[in-house]
Design a protein around this motif. Sequence first.
Motif, PDB file in Angstrom:
ATOM      1  N   TRP A  53       2.052  -2.262  13.215  1.00  0.00           N
ATOM      2  CA  TRP A  53       2.314  -3.145  14.338  1.00  0.00           C
ATOM      3  C   TRP A  53       1.134  -4.038  14.672  1.00  0.00           C
ATOM      4  O   TRP A  53       1.302  -5.204  15.039  1.00  0.00           O
ATOM      5  N   SER A  54      -0.074  -3.517  14.510  1.00  0.00           N
ATOM      6  CA  SER A  54      -1.278  -4.265  14.874  1.00  0.00           C
ATOM      7  C   SER A  54      -1.751  -5.185  13.760  1.00  0.00           C
ATOM      8  O   SER A  54      -2.562  -6.082  14.002  1.00  0.00           O
ATOM      9  N   GLY A  55      -1.280  -4.904  12.552  1.00  0.00           N
ATOM     10  CA  GLY A  55      -1.787  -5.645  11.415  1.00  0.00           C
ATOM     11  C   GLY A  55      -3.031  -5.045  10.798  1.00  0.00           C
ATOM     12  O   GLY A  55      -3.508  -5.533   9.771  1.00  0.00           O
ATOM     13  N   ILE A  70       0.005  -8.852   2.505  1.00  0.00           N
ATOM     14  CA  ILE A  70       0.892  -8.931   3.656  1.00  0.00           C
ATOM     15  C   ILE A  70       0.052  -9.157   4.904  1.00  0.00           C
ATOM     16  O   ILE A  70      -1.040  -8.596   5.044  1.00  0.00           O
ATOM     17  N   SER A  71       0.554  -9.991   5.797  1.00  0.00           N
ATOM     18  CA  SER A  71      -0.150 -10.260   7.060  1.00  0.00           C
ATOM     19  C   SER A  71       0.893 -10.581   8.126  1.00  0.00           C
ATOM     20  O   SER A  71       2.066 -10.788   7.808  1.00  0.00           O
ATOM     21  N   ARG A  72       0.437 -10.596   9.370  1.00  0.00           N
ATOM     22  CA  ARG A  72       1.367 -10.895  10.450  1.00  0.00           C
ATOM     23  C   ARG A  72       0.676 -11.672  11.553  1.00  0.00           C
ATOM     24  O   ARG A  72      -0.536 -11.540  11.765  1.00  0.00           O
ATOM     25  N   ASP A  73       1.460 -12.457  12.250  1.00  0.00           N
ATOM     26  CA  ASP A  73       1.001 -13.213  13.414  1.00  0.00           C
ATOM     27  C   ASP A  73       1.906 -12.801  14.566  1.00  0.00           C
ATOM     28  O   ASP A  73       3.036 -13.278  14.668  1.00  0.00           O
ATOM     29  N   VAL A  79       5.863 -12.532   9.891  1.00  0.00           N
ATOM     30  CA  VAL A  79       5.147 -11.772   8.884  1.00  0.00           C
ATOM     31  C   VAL A  79       5.150 -12.579   7.592  1.00  0.00           C
ATOM     32  O   VAL A  79       6.109 -13.300   7.310  1.00  0.00           O
ATOM     33  N   TYR A  80       4.062 -12.461   6.838  1.00  0.00           N
ATOM     34  CA  TYR A  80       3.884 -13.251   5.630  1.00  0.00           C
ATOM     35  C   TYR A  80       3.666 -12.343   4.429  1.00  0.00           C
ATOM     36  O   TYR A  80       3.194 -11.209   4.557  1.00  0.00           O
ATOM     37  N   LEU A  81       3.975 -12.884   3.262  1.00  0.00           N
ATOM     38  CA  LEU A  81       3.637 -12.227   2.014  1.00  0.00           C
ATOM     39  C   LEU A  81       3.054 -13.291   1.085  1.00  0.00           C
ATOM     40  O   LEU A  81       3.786 -14.155   0.595  1.00  0.00           O
ATOM     41  N   GLN A  82       1.744 -13.226   0.904  1.00  0.00           N
ATOM     42  CA  GLN A  82       1.079 -14.132  -0.024  1.00  0.00           C
ATOM     43  C   GLN A  82       1.110 -13.486  -1.398  1.00  0.00           C
ATOM     44  O   GLN A  82       0.619 -12.361  -1.574  1.00  0.00           O
TER      45      GLN A  82
END
Length: 125
Positions: A53-55, A70-73, A79-82
């Motif tokens: 949840w916090s990243g 994977i990252s999130r804002d 949520v992202y997947l580079q």
Amino acid sequence: QVQLVESGGGLVQAGGSLRLACAASGRTFSDYAMGWFRQAPGKEREFVATISWSGLSTYYADSVNGRFTISRDNPAKTVYLQMNSLAPEDTAVYYCAQARSGRNYLTSEAEYDYWGQGTQVTVSS
């Protein structure tokens, strides 16, 4: 009602990169872990990556570790997947999923209760 909408898929040559995004709505985004899964033709859906949840905590399948991030804002509810160094075996429909909790290391589909519609990623050799 939770909605997850993926974007960013497409056709890329081997060795290239893509960035997937998943926009969420419907419940407090920052309360829940998020994950990415994928399903290749003729295969079962498989875990790719998850983020707490916090990243602060992330976990990856061995097949993508070191190539995908994977990252999130949380304010943007996205949520992202580079995906870097893509290979033909990465070709699949990629699904975003929202977990039932905010916990770490959620790799099972059963731990997720909402899913996006999927976005196609095709890697040519």
